[in-house]
Design an enzyme around this catalytic site. Structure first.
Site, PDB file in Angstrom:
ATOM      1  N   GLY A   5       0.782  -1.230   0.000  1.00  0.00           N
ATOM      2  CA  GLY A   5       0.000   0.000   0.000  1.00  0.00           C
ATOM      3  C   GLY A   5       0.813   1.280   0.000  1.00  0.00           C
ATOM      4  O   GLY A   5       0.335   2.319   0.464  1.00  0.00           O
ATOM      5  N   SER A   6       2.030   1.238  -0.570  1.00  0.00           N
ATOM      6  CA  SER A   6       2.814   2.484  -0.577  1.00  0.00           C
ATOM      7  C   SER A   6       2.151   3.534  -1.474  1.00  0.00           C
ATOM      8  O   SER A   6       2.200   4.724  -1.183  1.00  0.00           O
ATOM      9  CB  SER A   6       4.259   2.222  -0.993  1.00  0.00           C
ATOM     10  N   ASN A   7       1.516   3.095  -2.554  1.00  0.00           N
ATOM     11  CA  ASN A   7       0.774   4.058  -3.393  1.00  0.00           C
ATOM     12  C   ASN A   7      -0.420   4.631  -2.633  1.00  0.00           C
ATOM     13  O   ASN A   7      -0.713   5.821  -2.745  1.00  0.00           O
ATOM     14  CB  ASN A   7       0.296   3.396  -4.681  1.00  0.00           C
ATOM     15  N   ASN A  49      -6.261   2.168 -12.654  1.00  0.00           N
ATOM     16  CA  ASN A  49      -5.200   1.284 -12.172  1.00  0.00           C
ATOM     17  C   ASN A  49      -3.851   1.902 -12.524  1.00  0.00           C
ATOM     18  O   ASN A  49      -3.742   2.678 -13.480  1.00  0.00           O
ATOM     19  CB  ASN A  49      -5.316  -0.098 -12.824  1.00  0.00           C
ATOM     20  N   HIS A  55       0.148   0.733 -13.405  1.00  0.00           N
ATOM     21  CA  HIS A  55       0.975  -0.423 -13.762  1.00  0.00           C
ATOM     22  C   HIS A  55       2.432   0.023 -13.837  1.00  0.00           C
ATOM     23  O   HIS A  55       2.728   1.075 -14.409  1.00  0.00           O
ATOM     24  CB  HIS A  55       0.518  -0.993 -15.115  1.00  0.00           C
ATOM     25  N   ASP A  59      -4.827  -5.025 -17.544  1.00  0.00           N
ATOM     26  CA  ASP A  59      -3.938  -3.975 -18.060  1.00  0.00           C
ATOM     27  C   ASP A  59      -4.270  -3.500 -19.477  1.00  0.00           C
ATOM     28  O   ASP A  59      -3.389  -3.022 -20.200  1.00  0.00           O
ATOM     29  CB  ASP A  59      -2.463  -4.452 -18.040  1.00  0.00           C
ATOM     30  N   GLU A  75       5.592   6.410  -9.496  1.00  0.00           N
ATOM     31  CA  GLU A  75       4.189   6.104  -9.168  1.00  0.00           C
ATOM     32  C   GLU A  75       3.687   7.020  -8.055  1.00  0.00           C
ATOM     33  O   GLU A  75       2.608   7.604  -8.149  1.00  0.00           O
ATOM     34  CB  GLU A  75       4.052   4.648  -8.713  1.00  0.00           C
TER      35      GLU A  75
HETATM   36  C1  GRF Z   1       2.874  -0.970  -7.750  1.00  0.00           C
HETATM   37  O1  GRF Z   1       4.097  -1.179  -8.381  1.00  0.00           O
HETATM   38  C2  GRF Z   1       1.774  -0.829  -8.778  1.00  0.00           C
HETATM   39  O2  GRF Z   1       2.208  -0.330 -10.005  1.00  0.00           O
HETATM   40  C3  GRF Z   1       1.316  -2.237  -8.972  1.00  0.00           C
HETATM   41  O3  GRF Z   1       1.463  -2.849  -7.722  1.00  0.00           O
HETATM   42  C4  GRF Z   1       2.427  -2.161  -6.932  1.00  0.00           C
HETATM   43  C5  GRF Z   1       1.767  -1.790  -5.659  1.00  0.00           C
HETATM   44  O4  GRF Z   1       2.641  -1.317  -4.699  1.00  0.00           O
HETATM   45  N1  GRF Z   1      -0.005  -2.271  -9.551  1.00  0.00           N
HETATM   46  P1  GRF Z   1       2.073  -0.720  -3.339  1.00  0.00           P
HETATM   47  O5  GRF Z   1       1.183  -1.772  -2.681  1.00  0.00           O
HETATM   48  O6  GRF Z   1       1.322   0.517  -3.663  1.00  0.00           O
HETATM   49  O7  GRF Z   1       3.287  -0.457  -2.490  1.00  0.00           O
END
Ligand code: GRF
Length: 195
Positions: A14-16, A104, A106, A147, A176
């Site tokens: 969940g870093s994003n 999404n 990617h 995708d 990202e």
């Molecule tokens: C990211 O690299 C994203 O592009 C892919 O899964 C990864 C998720 O990373 N879909 P995080 O859980 O957000 O750290």
């Protein structure tokens, strides 16, 4: 004006989701209202709990029930779903009934290095193995194929000689974290005019 309400779906670290939550933390126009995971132990749920955002685990039966899932999104008033490391296919039934936008991210330049089984380090390993000169990120709409939804945004980065898949993975993740919140913001602000 009504704020735009976002749900983040993920299966892992969940870093994003953290980057998105932080980015909108002082924005009254865009609210992260829900974090959902198909994995009860995913760190993405803990991150949400830490900042008092509802964090829900959904089991297989719930995940595969489009009406139930849609009712949940309606209950939270969700306009945008941002998939962030969500490892399941979004069911065609849900795609039909959800009225909002589903995005999404990617970790490569689609349409290359995408599709079933292309996730996480596998993507970066393939890119390095093929001696590509560049990689990057793709933000796209979600449809019923892995995708393949309409591409909204891409950003590339140059791969330096000697880079490993791990180094590339870190560089891509940084991109990202910078771009996903900003692209969500762009879409949210446009959507807000229609609410
Ligand atoms: C990211 O690299 C994203 O592009 C892919 O899964 C990864 C998720 O990373 N879909 P995080 O859980 O957000 O750290």
């Amino acid at each position: 004006m009504t704020p735009v309400r976002i749900a983040i779906w993920g299966s892992g670290s969940g870093s994003n989701s953290q980057a998105i939550i932080d980015y909108f933390s002082n924005d009254p126009e865009v609210l992260v209202c829900l974090v959902l995971s198909d994995n009860p132990d995913a760190y993405i749920l803990k991150r949400a709990e830490q900042v008092h955002i509802p964090a829900l685990y959904i089991n297989e039966k719930e995940r595969k029930n489009p009406e139930w899932l849609n009712a949940l999104m309606t209950e939270y008033g969700i306009n945008i779903i941002a998939l962030a490391g969500y490892m399941r296919m979004v069911s065609p039934g849900f795609l039909r009934c959800f009225r909002g936008t589903i995005l999404n991210i990617h970790p490569a330049l689609l349409p290359r290095y995408g599709g079933k089984g292309m996730y996480g380090m596998r993507v970066h390993e393939a890119v390095i193995k093929n001696k590509e000169k560049e990689s990057g990120i793709t933000i796209h709409r979600v449809n019923d194929k892995y995708d393949e939804g309409e591409i909204i945004f891409q950003k590339s980065l140059a791969i330096e000689p000697g880079w490993t898949a791990e180094i590339l993975g870190k560089a891509v993740l940084q991109l990202e974290h910078f771009w996903y919140p900003r692209i969500i913001e762009k879409i949210a602000k446009k959507l807000r005019e229609t609410l």
